[in-house]
Design a protein around this motif. Structure first.
Motif, short mmCIF file in Angstrom:
data_model
loop_
_atom_site.label_atom_id
_atom_site.label_comp_id
_atom_site.label_asym_id
_atom_site.label_seq_id
_atom_site.Cartn_x
_atom_site.Cartn_y
_atom_site.Cartn_z
N ARG A 175 49.07 102.86 -32.22
CA ARG A 175 49.00 101.70 -31.90
C ARG A 175 47.89 102.14 -31.16
O ARG A 175 48.61 101.18 -30.11
CB ARG A 175 50.24 100.75 -31.49
CG ARG A 175 50.59 100.25 -33.57
CD ARG A 175 49.75 99.60 -34.03
NE ARG A 175 48.56 98.67 -33.38
CZ ARG A 175 48.45 97.12 -34.01
NH1 ARG A 175 49.85 96.86 -34.65
NH2 ARG A 175 47.76 96.94 -33.60
N VAL A 181 46.12 98.60 -29.22
CA VAL A 181 46.61 97.32 -28.69
C VAL A 181 46.68 97.65 -26.63
O VAL A 181 46.58 97.17 -25.78
CB VAL A 181 48.66 97.05 -29.05
CG1 VAL A 181 49.35 96.71 -27.56
CG2 VAL A 181 48.60 96.93 -29.95
N HIS A 209 53.34 95.71 -28.88
CA HIS A 209 53.76 95.55 -29.61
C HIS A 209 54.96 95.34 -30.58
O HIS A 209 55.54 94.34 -31.44
CB HIS A 209 52.69 95.71 -31.26
CG HIS A 209 53.55 96.69 -31.56
ND1 HIS A 209 52.90 98.14 -31.08
CD2 HIS A 209 53.35 96.68 -33.06
CE1 HIS A 209 53.32 99.50 -31.91
NE2 HIS A 209 53.37 98.60 -33.30
N HIS A 211 49.88 87.27 -28.14
CA HIS A 211 49.75 89.74 -27.57
C HIS A 211 49.55 90.30 -26.09
O HIS A 211 49.16 88.85 -25.89
CB HIS A 211 48.20 89.82 -28.46
CG HIS A 211 48.09 89.53 -30.09
ND1 HIS A 211 47.37 90.23 -30.59
CD2 HIS A 211 48.94 89.00 -30.88
CE1 HIS A 211 47.92 89.55 -31.68
NE2 HIS A 211 49.17 88.88 -31.97
#
Length: 189
Positions: free
Chosen positions: A28, A31, A147, A172
């Protein structure tokens, strides 16, 4: 100087990830790259008074902290791949306990959240916190999670940190940074 620190719970701590698969092979990393961009970019310029810390907690060599300095960073474009390429470039540079500049304006060191909290007081951005619009004076350093929620160990480390929210909905991490920048910009102008 404003600072943002984002914990990447699964983020790779070596360069063994593909720029074509930042979410999967990077743990991730996408992100975190979006958070770098939200922290630093304006339209046609950079926020020179912002530092963005990425606390990488994934395999195989963690934790490590990567710092993007808005004052000095170069070769950064406003897309995930550009930030990912800089992270990939610096992440395998041998580093110790102090920040080492591995690319212009991008620094790396060993250590994670505990070390960062010992050096600076952070406020936690969390949807359960006090609305930033209700606070007279906002701090200059903010901590977010990727996340995933903060772990129990992280919650223990940040238990005494003030908590702020940018609104009634869970956003987010990169969107939270953008909304907070907007609030700070309005107060400073």
């Amino acid at each position: 100087m404003t600072a943002f620190a984002i914990i990447g719970h699964l983020a790779r701590t070596d360069g063994g990830f593909s720029l074509n698969d930042l979410p999967g092979s990077g743990g991730r990393m996408d992100v975190l790259c979006r958070c770098v961009n939200a922290s630093l970019f304006l339209s046609h310029d950079l926020r020179r008074d912002v530092d963005c810390y990425l606390v990488l907690c994934g395999e195989p060599k963690g934790p490590k902290t990567v710092k993007f300095s808005g004052a000095t960073v170069c070769s950064l474009s406003p897309d995930e791949r550009s930030a990912g390429a800089l992270i990939k470039k610096v992440i395998d540079i041998p580093c110790g306990n102090e920040f080492r500049e591995a690319a212009q304006g991008v620094f790396i060191r060993k250590g994670g959240l505990e070390r960062l909290l010992a050096e600076r007081r952070f406020a936690v951005l969390d949807e359960t916190g006090t609305d930033v619009r209700e606070v007279k004076d906002l701090p200059d350093a903010y901590l977010l999670s990727d996340h995933l929620n903060f772990t129990e160990i992280e919650e223990e480390l940040i238990r005494d940190c003030p908590r702020y929210s940018v609104g009634p909905k869970c956003l987010h991490a990169d969107h939270t940074i953008t909304v907070l920048h907007n609030e700070l910009d309005r107060r400073r102008c």
